[in-house]
Design a protein around this motif. Structure first.
Motif, mmCIF file in Angstrom:
data_model
loop_
_atom_site.group_PDB
_atom_site.id
_atom_site.type_symbol
_atom_site.label_atom_id
_atom_site.label_comp_id
_atom_site.label_asym_id
_atom_site.label_seq_id
_atom_site.Cartn_x
_atom_site.Cartn_y
_atom_site.Cartn_z
ATOM 1 N N ILE A 267 0.832 -1.207 0.000
ATOM 2 C CA ILE A 267 0.000 0.000 0.000
ATOM 3 C C ILE A 267 0.863 1.251 0.000
ATOM 4 N N ALA A 268 1.968 1.225 0.774
ATOM 5 C CA ALA A 268 2.853 2.394 0.818
ATOM 6 C C ALA A 268 3.413 2.701 -0.570
ATOM 7 N N PHE A 269 3.810 1.666 -1.315
ATOM 8 C CA PHE A 269 4.361 1.879 -2.657
ATOM 9 C C PHE A 269 3.266 2.320 -3.637
ATOM 10 N N THR A 270 2.132 1.609 -3.637
ATOM 11 C CA THR A 270 1.093 1.934 -4.618
ATOM 12 C C THR A 270 0.493 3.319 -4.386
ATOM 13 N N ASP A 271 0.367 3.726 -3.135
ATOM 14 C CA ASP A 271 -0.141 5.078 -2.864
ATOM 15 C C ASP A 271 0.792 6.138 -3.439
ATOM 16 N N LYS A 272 2.098 5.926 -3.287
ATOM 17 C CA LYS A 272 3.062 6.898 -3.831
ATOM 18 C C LYS A 272 3.063 6.866 -5.364
ATOM 19 N N ILE A 273 2.940 5.673 -5.978
ATOM 20 C CA ILE A 273 2.870 5.600 -7.442
ATOM 21 C C ILE A 273 1.641 6.350 -7.945
ATOM 22 N N GLN A 274 0.509 6.160 -7.271
ATOM 23 C CA GLN A 274 -0.708 6.886 -7.648
ATOM 24 C C GLN A 274 -0.489 8.390 -7.557
ATOM 25 N N GLU A 275 0.169 8.827 -6.512
ATOM 26 C CA GLU A 275 0.439 10.260 -6.332
ATOM 27 C C GLU A 275 1.325 10.800 -7.447
ATOM 28 N N LEU A 276 2.375 10.051 -7.805
ATOM 29 C CA LEU A 276 3.279 10.508 -8.864
ATOM 30 C C LEU A 276 2.574 10.554 -10.215
ATOM 31 N N LYS A 277 1.677 9.595 -10.476
ATOM 32 C CA LYS A 277 0.933 9.623 -11.734
ATOM 33 C C LYS A 277 -0.044 10.792 -11.761
ATOM 34 N N GLU A 278 -0.621 11.131 -10.628
ATOM 35 C CA GLU A 278 -1.505 12.305 -10.572
ATOM 36 C C GLU A 278 -0.714 13.582 -10.823
ATOM 37 N N ARG A 279 0.508 13.643 -10.293
ATOM 38 C CA ARG A 279 1.368 14.817 -10.557
ATOM 39 C C ARG A 279 1.648 14.940 -12.053
ATOM 40 N N ARG A 280 1.916 13.781 -12.707
ATOM 41 C CA ARG A 280 2.201 13.821 -14.144
ATOM 42 C C ARG A 280 0.996 14.341 -14.917
ATOM 43 N N LEU A 281 -0.198 13.898 -14.578
ATOM 44 C CA LEU A 281 -1.392 14.382 -15.269
ATOM 45 C C LEU A 281 -1.645 15.854 -14.986
ATOM 46 N N ALA A 282 -1.302 16.296 -13.795
ATOM 47 C CA ALA A 282 -1.470 17.719 -13.474
ATOM 48 C C ALA A 282 -0.533 18.574 -14.311
ATOM 49 N N ALA A 283 0.637 18.026 -14.683
ATOM 50 C CA ALA A 283 1.600 18.778 -15.488
ATOM 51 C C ALA A 283 1.210 18.830 -16.953
ATOM 52 N N GLY A 284 0.380 17.928 -17.409
ATOM 53 C CA GLY A 284 -0.037 17.915 -18.809
ATOM 54 C C GLY A 284 -0.924 16.717 -19.091
ATOM 55 N N ALA A 285 -2.022 16.934 -19.802
ATOM 56 C CA ALA A 285 -2.986 15.866 -20.064
ATOM 57 C C ALA A 285 -2.408 14.840 -21.036
ATOM 58 N N LEU A 286 -2.869 13.607 -20.909
ATOM 59 C CA LEU A 286 -2.516 12.540 -21.834
ATOM 60 C C LEU A 286 -3.756 12.156 -22.631
ATOM 61 N N PRO A 287 -3.636 11.954 -23.950
ATOM 62 C CA PRO A 287 -4.811 11.663 -24.785
ATOM 63 C C PRO A 287 -5.581 10.448 -24.288
ATOM 64 N N GLY A 288 -6.887 10.622 -24.168
ATOM 65 C CA GLY A 288 -7.762 9.514 -23.819
ATOM 66 C C GLY A 288 -7.901 9.227 -22.340
ATOM 67 N N LEU A 289 -7.135 9.908 -21.479
ATOM 68 C CA LEU A 289 -7.162 9.589 -20.057
ATOM 69 C C LEU A 289 -7.869 10.681 -19.277
ATOM 70 N N ASP A 290 -8.968 10.322 -18.639
ATOM 71 C CA ASP A 290 -9.694 11.219 -17.756
ATOM 72 C C ASP A 290 -9.054 11.137 -16.380
ATOM 73 N N PRO A 291 -8.629 12.252 -15.801
ATOM 74 C CA PRO A 291 -8.000 12.208 -14.472
ATOM 75 C C PRO A 291 -8.860 11.488 -13.435
ATOM 76 N N GLN A 292 -10.183 11.524 -13.603
ATOM 77 C CA GLN A 292 -11.055 10.868 -12.634
ATOM 78 C C GLN A 292 -10.990 9.342 -12.737
ATOM 79 N N SER A 293 -10.545 8.832 -13.884
ATOM 80 C CA SER A 293 -10.471 7.382 -14.072
ATOM 81 C C SER A 293 -9.059 6.842 -13.893
ATOM 82 N N LEU A 294 -8.124 7.677 -13.459
ATOM 83 C CA LEU A 294 -6.745 7.253 -13.267
ATOM 84 C C LEU A 294 -6.660 6.200 -12.157
#
Length: 608
Positions: free
Chosen positions: A249-276
């Protein structure tokens, strides 16, 4: 037809489902028959028989000959003659049209005839667009054996045989036949992905294929598999080892956080931030993951509220340098340990070790697909898939011979998951699996699809075997130990191409996986010649014993046995063991101790 017909064999004595018993004619005094200038062997296991029924002909394969094939109720005197034959019916023909299956059965006392070359052409002579040549009949080398390409790919297949039986040559020959259906390689729409565990096929298929390798030779492309395209569980199992639920859980929570940071820096085609999700293929930095977690684990605090970090040096995630904090002290003076630490120092040390190990650069430092600290990459997954599946050649070879064995199975699972998920979700697109199917050839399948493996590769292969047909992804398993392949996967292979098999357990597994009741034919497996196969299933019109067409000498796989006698007769020429050690250290067969600069100049043919 009468018993004077030269093709006459005997008469049907008993019928039980698709199995019939034949009493051979007394007129057959020898095992040879001369018909229209051709000699035929009578009563060979694996040969064919024909039963005329009015406008229709039934065809079957001889499975057993002799007293054991006689009906149990037969008189002992008749059994002793041994003039009995057991046949498995397999198909029927009306006119020139042959198809598998039966619409009717023969009656007792119906005449049975030898199958001549005219009949064989009736069965195998079709040159429809979906037929690919694989070789010739062992009993009639002028009859070409063809397989139905649609059934071969969509219904899956398996090529099995002992070491030295000709598996690699059969694979190379079959793939050449598949892509030869087009007028030329450039116009071929075939799409084949070959997982080459031993590096055998680059030489054999180099003119038809594009090769990717973890240790590329000249003319090959480097193989990269971006770690961030994997599911989180697969990735963490490799880079951090087995984790408890709390650590995971400690690792996956941090991975989720880093992926959210990446989406905040710029959108990726086809990916809704709510479905990340944590498994979404979004770039993130493993260096940053390690740094953030090790920072949290090693932080010490000072101050009356114990909330002031006692940091002495910031560290650097790019160089995997950990931040330094004032060591904690006993008593009430501080600094104090972080009471919220997860206790994951050991898996974090393993993660850092993996990131520093150059052997794993192809997956942890994947070239243009390596994210920076904020998750930005130079190229996205579309260029990776285009490189693997969208180039101008019909075959892609992924040479995995330089991959460390510790990560090979996980890497194969990761590659298959990336490809299958991409084709599954793009099934409505022109490059998806339905409109442009893909054949995945898996060498050494027993290494990662064994019944008790429970690894990611076995899981995705099972998924392809069960569901791939619907989405245009076909599997071809290649193995020398079919007994070690998961029974569920092998049973999903609609076409079985069996070469010589000596091990009783392997033969038993092959018999159990046969789509046809041909145990007698499978008893021939130990005595097949090199390059000779028994083909049964969806893609073969009739179960057949076939001699595979050999590719030319310069298109043979690099899998032939060393010529011991010739090599040992030659006087040894010492070339220096420093070159051997250089290749070992470089993990590359072409490595050299020192580069030799050779000045090359053009030759003017007009000069004397």
């Amino acid at each position: 037809m009468t018993a004077t017909d030269p093709t006459y064999l005997g008469r049907v004595s008993a019928v039980s489902g698709s199995t019939i018993t034949i009493k051979l004619a007394e007129s057959l005094s020898s095992g040879l028959a001369m018909i229209d200038g051709h000699t035929y062997r009578v009563g060979q296991v694996g040969s064919f028989i024909r039963i005329p029924l009015g406008y229709q002909d039934l065809y079957g394969v001889v499975a057993e000959i002799g007293a054991n094939a006689a009906p149990q109720a037969a008189a002992l005197a008749e059994v002793d003659t041994g003039r009995w034959m057991r046949v498995e019916l397999a198909g029927e023909a009306i006119g020139e049209h042959f198809e598998r299956g039966l619409s009717q059965h023969p009656n007792v006392d119906d005449a049975v005839h030898i199958v001549t070359q005219k009949d064989l052409r009736r069965i195998y002579g079709g040159e429809e667009e979906d037929q690919v040549e694989i070789g010739t009949l062992s009993s009639a080398e002028n009859i070409v054996v063809r397989l139905a390409l649609d059934a071969l790919v969509t219904r899956h297949s398996a090529i099995v045989g002992s070491t030295g039986s000709g598996k690699s040559t059969t694979v190379a020959s079959l793939l050449r036949s598949i892509v030869r259906t087009a007028e030329n390689v450039a116009s071929s729409g075939a799409r084949v992905l070959l997982l080459d565990v031993h590096g055998e096929y680059s030489a054999a298929l180099g003119d038809l294929a594009k090769t990717f390798s973890s240790s590329p030779s000249p003319g090959e492309e480097p193989l990269f598999v971006p770690y961030w395209a994997l599911e989180a569980g697969e990735l963490l199992d490799f880079v951090a080892g087995a984790l408890s639920d709390n650590h995971l859980i400690a690792f996956t929570d941090k991975i989720q956080e880093l992926k959210e940071r990446r989406l905040a820096a710029g959108a990726l085609p086809g990916l809704d931030p709510q479905s990340l999700t944590v498994d979404s293929p979004v770039p993130f930095s493993l260096n940053q993951l390690w740094y953030d977690l090790i920072d949290f684990e090693t932080t010490t605090f000072t101050g009356p509220l114990r909330d002031q970090p006692a940091r002495e040096a910031a560290g650097n995630p790019a160089t995997l340098t950990a931040p330094r904090y004032t060591p904690h002290a006993m008593g009430t003076a501080g600094p104090f340990l972080n009471q919220a630490a997860k206790g994951i120092r050991r898996p974090l040390n393993l993660l850092r070790s993996r990131l520093l190990d150059r052997r794993y650069d192809f997956i942890l430092h994947p070239g243009h697909w390596e994210p920076d600290l904020v998750g930005q990459t130079a190229q996205d997954l579309d260029t990776l898939l285009a490189g693997w599946l969208g180039h101008d050649r019909p075959i892609t070879i992924l040479d995995l011979s330089g991959v460390p064995s510790a990560v090979l199975v996980q890497l194969i699972g990761s590659i298959l998951r990336i490809v299958y998920e991409a084709l599954y979700w793009s099934r409505e697109k022109t490059e998806g699996g339905i409109l442009r199917p893909l054949l995945v050839v898996m060498e050494e399948a027993h290494r990662y699809v064994s019944p008790d493996s429970g690894n990611v590769a076995a899981d995705i292969v099972k998924r392809i075997a069960k569901e791939g047909r619907k989405y245009g992804v076909g599997a071809m398993l290649v193995s020398q130990r079919p007994s070690e392949i998961d029974e569920t996967v092998l049973s999903q292979c609609g076409t079985l191409i069996a070469l010589r098999l000596s091990n009783p357990a392997d033969r038993s597994r092959v018999k159990g996986a046969l789509p046809d009741n041909l145990s007698g034919l499978m008893d021939l497996l130990p005595v097949l010649r090199t390059g000779e196969t028994i083909i049964s299933g969806e893609a073969a019109r009739l179960p057949v014993r076939c001699r595979v067409t050999l590719p030319s000498a310069d298109h043979l796989p690099r899998s032939s046995d060393p010529e011991v006698s010739a090599a040992w007769r030659t006087r040894r020429i010492a070339e220096g063991y420093d070159r051997m050690v250089a290749s070992w250290r470089a993990q590359r067969t072409t490595a050299v101790v020192r580069d030799v600069a050779i000045q090359r100049t053009a030759i003017d043919e007009n000069e004397q």
